[in-house]
Design an enzyme around this catalytic site. Sequence first.
Site, PDB file in Angstrom:
ATOM      1  N   HIS A   1      33.203 -73.184  14.129  1.00  0.00           N
ATOM      2  CA  HIS A   1      32.896 -74.709  14.424  1.00  0.00           C
ATOM      3  C   HIS A   1      31.322 -74.884  13.344  1.00  0.00           C
ATOM      4  O   HIS A   1      30.775 -76.176  13.713  1.00  0.00           O
ATOM      5  CB  HIS A   1      33.550 -75.872  15.157  1.00  0.00           C
ATOM      6  CG  HIS A   1      33.082 -75.084  16.315  1.00  0.00           C
ATOM      7  ND1 HIS A   1      33.336 -74.595  16.938  1.00  0.00           N
ATOM      8  CD2 HIS A   1      31.471 -76.440  16.999  1.00  0.00           C
ATOM      9  CE1 HIS A   1      32.150 -74.669  18.261  1.00  0.00           C
ATOM     10  NE2 HIS A   1      31.060 -75.285  17.742  1.00  0.00           N
TER      11      HIS A   1
ATOM     12  N   ASP B   1      37.988 -69.401  16.071  1.00  0.00           N
ATOM     13  CA  ASP B   1      36.555 -69.933  16.321  1.00  0.00           C
ATOM     14  C   ASP B   1      35.299 -68.902  16.087  1.00  0.00           C
ATOM     15  O   ASP B   1      34.431 -69.264  16.492  1.00  0.00           O
ATOM     16  CB  ASP B   1      36.400 -70.701  17.231  1.00  0.00           C
ATOM     17  CG  ASP B   1      34.983 -71.627  16.425  1.00  0.00           C
ATOM     18  OD1 ASP B   1      34.939 -72.471  16.029  1.00  0.00           O
ATOM     19  OD2 ASP B   1      34.310 -72.773  18.073  1.00  0.00           O
TER      20      ASP B   1
ATOM     21  N   SER C   1      26.606 -73.127  21.325  1.00  0.00           N
ATOM     22  CA  SER C   1      27.818 -73.222  20.731  1.00  0.00           C
ATOM     23  C   SER C   1      27.621 -72.126  19.405  1.00  0.00           C
ATOM     24  O   SER C   1      26.556 -71.745  18.456  1.00  0.00           O
ATOM     25  CB  SER C   1      27.968 -73.589  19.752  1.00  0.00           C
ATOM     26  OG  SER C   1      29.874 -73.695  19.330  1.00  0.00           O
TER      27      SER C   1
END
Length: 510
Positions: A148, A179, A252
């Site tokens: 993402h 992911d 992230s």
Amino acid sequence: MASSSYSRPDAHGAPRKPRKPRALRAALLGAVATIALTGAAMTEFVPTSPAMADTAAPSVGPATFADVVDRVRGAVVSVKVKVTETADADEDGGMPQFAPGDPLEKFFKRFGENGPRGGAPHGKPHTGQAQGSGFIITEDGYVVTNNHVVENATDVTVTMDDGKTVLPASVIGTDKKTDLALLKIKTGGPYQHVKFSTVVPRVGDWVFAVGNPFGLGGTVTAGIVSARGRDIGAGPYDDFLQIDAPVNRGNSGGPTFNAQGDVVGVNTAIFSPSGGSVGIGFAIPSESAQTVVASLKDKGSVARGWIGVQIQPVTTEVADSLGLKAAKGALVADAQANSPAAEAGLKSGDVILGIDGERIDGPRELARKVAALGPGKKADLIYWHNGSEKTVPIKLGSLPDEKASPAKAAVSEDSSFKGLGLSLAPASSMQGAGGEGVVVADIDPDGAAAQKGVRVGDVIVEAGGKSVSRPADVSAVLAEAKKEGRKAVLLRVKGSEGTRFVAIALTPAS
């Protein structure tokens, strides 16, 4: 500083006076000093002898992470991307899907640090920016991050730990289901790099995260592994580590390390009512990540095994209705036509208990095992069918692309069916509901069916293993189940999310 509890009970549980007050006082002061050095709460201090009272209590954690941080932080990078997106693009990046207004809806967040979004009318594409973290795993510059973070990227750069060196990178491959993404730095080398841990961390083990929160870069936070095997609804292969090392927007794709400096997880999501860290973060475990990363490096994509079934958990009510002794396995809601499962003879209502010689506890474990086996693999499938356990050989296929879910059926006139808190009508009388089954035309939000997730527009195609076409058919099955002393009846329901089984508890009012 966290408070500490000290006590010295005697054999009868009553306090007793210390034999060496000065020595004990020195030991207590030593314990307090240890807390200040380690930044960790002490466990209960209970000397059982004068000799123990003269000995300083040991540290419960590492006194410092500085040495290992110095060794690994050069391999952690900030990832910055330019992305092309539309105003109606999915900003959740595949995060858990909740019903509108669900109080949990706003708490789960992907935490790439995104620039301003929106503003493009009618879904026209526009350029935005996003940034996250990543880490180098090879000397020649392969970088692991989150899908993402780089999804829809048109330009990718990585900034090294010094905050000054900015290098162009390319996307080698991505895997939306876990992911994960793999990048390759285009220039230079060799690069400092880290490796995935080969040791599975235990709950309570010390870990530390390094990343790029809020664009600050090079930030280190520490904590412990809070839990394993978390399913947050992000994808079919959820198996997250939960950590309490603070991670925030921009972390992230960054690594979580163990105390030895090996990567145990890839930071992916946080649970947060505010958007900032509340001590609940989720990381993809290294044992999952390295398999996916290896496939992305070799092929640019991930090929997974597939047997072609829609599955759901086996609840206590489902187990009772099918005659299973334990609520374990994966209930087959539907076996797709021409799939490996259908060719092996599996049907809706069967329960898969194991594959490739290993028993499973639930659907997530089955999905991971099937995916890991890979396309073309032959295995024995253990399943429950019509009250007995069976074993059948099966050859796995390749997981196809996802297909759109069917639309909900339209609501029309209904027939009253009070026992389940439903109003039912023949599906054939409803436009778009199909020609088989009984459609849910209205529902009591406090009724037994609503509490099990049944919605208006769902179609009940079977009740108690029998096909139904009228509300009276459902009523007859309920009456028969009660007469046989069953605690629940199993409904096979088709809805916007596919076909599933719903076990409805039987009550005197049913």
